[in-house]
Motif scaffolding. Sequence first.
Motif, mmCIF file in Angstrom:
data_model
loop_
_atom_site.group_PDB
_atom_site.id
_atom_site.type_symbol
_atom_site.label_atom_id
_atom_site.label_comp_id
_atom_site.label_asym_id
_atom_site.label_seq_id
_atom_site.Cartn_x
_atom_site.Cartn_y
_atom_site.Cartn_z
ATOM 1 N N ALA A 6 33.993 39.205 51.336
ATOM 2 C CA ALA A 6 34.218 39.873 50.056
ATOM 3 C C ALA A 6 35.652 40.386 49.991
ATOM 4 O O ALA A 6 36.142 40.999 50.949
ATOM 5 C CB ALA A 6 33.248 41.041 49.910
ATOM 6 N N HIS A 7 36.309 40.103 48.872
ATOM 7 C CA HIS A 7 37.655 40.631 48.630
ATOM 8 C C HIS A 7 37.535 41.668 47.512
ATOM 9 O O HIS A 7 37.719 41.367 46.330
ATOM 10 C CB HIS A 7 38.603 39.500 48.242
ATOM 11 N N ARG A 8 37.192 42.868 47.919
ATOM 12 C CA ARG A 8 36.880 43.912 46.946
ATOM 13 C C ARG A 8 38.051 44.246 46.029
ATOM 14 O O ARG A 8 37.859 44.658 44.886
ATOM 15 C CB ARG A 8 36.401 45.181 47.684
ATOM 16 N N GLU A 9 39.245 44.044 46.525
ATOM 17 C CA GLU A 9 40.427 44.376 45.718
ATOM 18 C C GLU A 9 40.567 43.440 44.516
ATOM 19 O O GLU A 9 41.243 43.776 43.540
ATOM 20 C CB GLU A 9 41.687 44.355 46.589
ATOM 21 N N LEU A 10 39.946 42.261 44.586
ATOM 22 C CA LEU A 10 40.000 41.303 43.479
ATOM 23 C C LEU A 10 38.835 41.463 42.513
ATOM 24 O O LEU A 10 38.874 40.991 41.382
ATOM 25 C CB LEU A 10 39.993 39.862 44.023
ATOM 26 N N CYS A 11 37.772 42.084 42.967
ATOM 27 C CA CYS A 11 36.511 42.150 42.218
ATOM 28 C C CYS A 11 36.591 43.142 41.064
ATOM 29 O O CYS A 11 37.123 44.236 41.213
ATOM 30 C CB CYS A 11 35.394 42.561 43.176
ATOM 31 N N GLY B 299 31.599 49.811 42.087
ATOM 32 C CA GLY B 299 32.446 49.004 41.223
ATOM 33 C C GLY B 299 32.976 47.714 41.803
ATOM 34 O O GLY B 299 33.744 47.005 41.150
ATOM 35 N N ALA B 300 32.552 47.399 43.018
ATOM 36 C CA ALA B 300 33.069 46.160 43.627
ATOM 37 C C ALA B 300 32.019 45.544 44.541
ATOM 38 O O ALA B 300 31.097 46.210 45.008
ATOM 39 C CB ALA B 300 34.356 46.438 44.396
ATOM 40 N N ILE B 301 32.213 44.257 44.800
ATOM 41 C CA ILE B 301 31.230 43.503 45.570
ATOM 42 C C ILE B 301 31.140 44.000 47.015
ATOM 43 O O ILE B 301 32.136 44.341 47.649
ATOM 44 C CB ILE B 301 31.566 41.983 45.541
#
Length: 82
Positions: free
Chosen positions: A7-12, A51-53
């Motif tokens: 998971a790339h949470r910064e992109l999600c 708010g993120a994956i």
Amino acid sequence: MAIKLVAHRELCHGCGNCVVACPVNASKSTEIAGGKGTSGDVEPVILVDDGAIKINRSKECKECATCVKACPVGAIALEVVE
Ligand code: SF4
Ligand code: SF4
């Protein structure tokens, strides 16, 4: 070498497309498959958290790539790891 879900949470942006698309999530809960989130003691493979994956149960992932294809921004991926 192995394939791992990352998971790339910064992109999600937290749309939840991947969470709804995941067949393992759907097998656990019709609410998740219907986009209503989780309830009770259901533990999804992937979920949107703060708010993120988030990958919640990586060992249950079947590496089918359905979530990867469902994501519009490349925030979840199957990647080769050492
Ligand atoms: S790769 Fe894993 S998390 Fe993604 S849809 Fe398939 S089983 Fe679900
Ligand atoms: S990983 Fe992609 S599809 Fe999943 S919630 Fe984030 S932006 Fe949406």
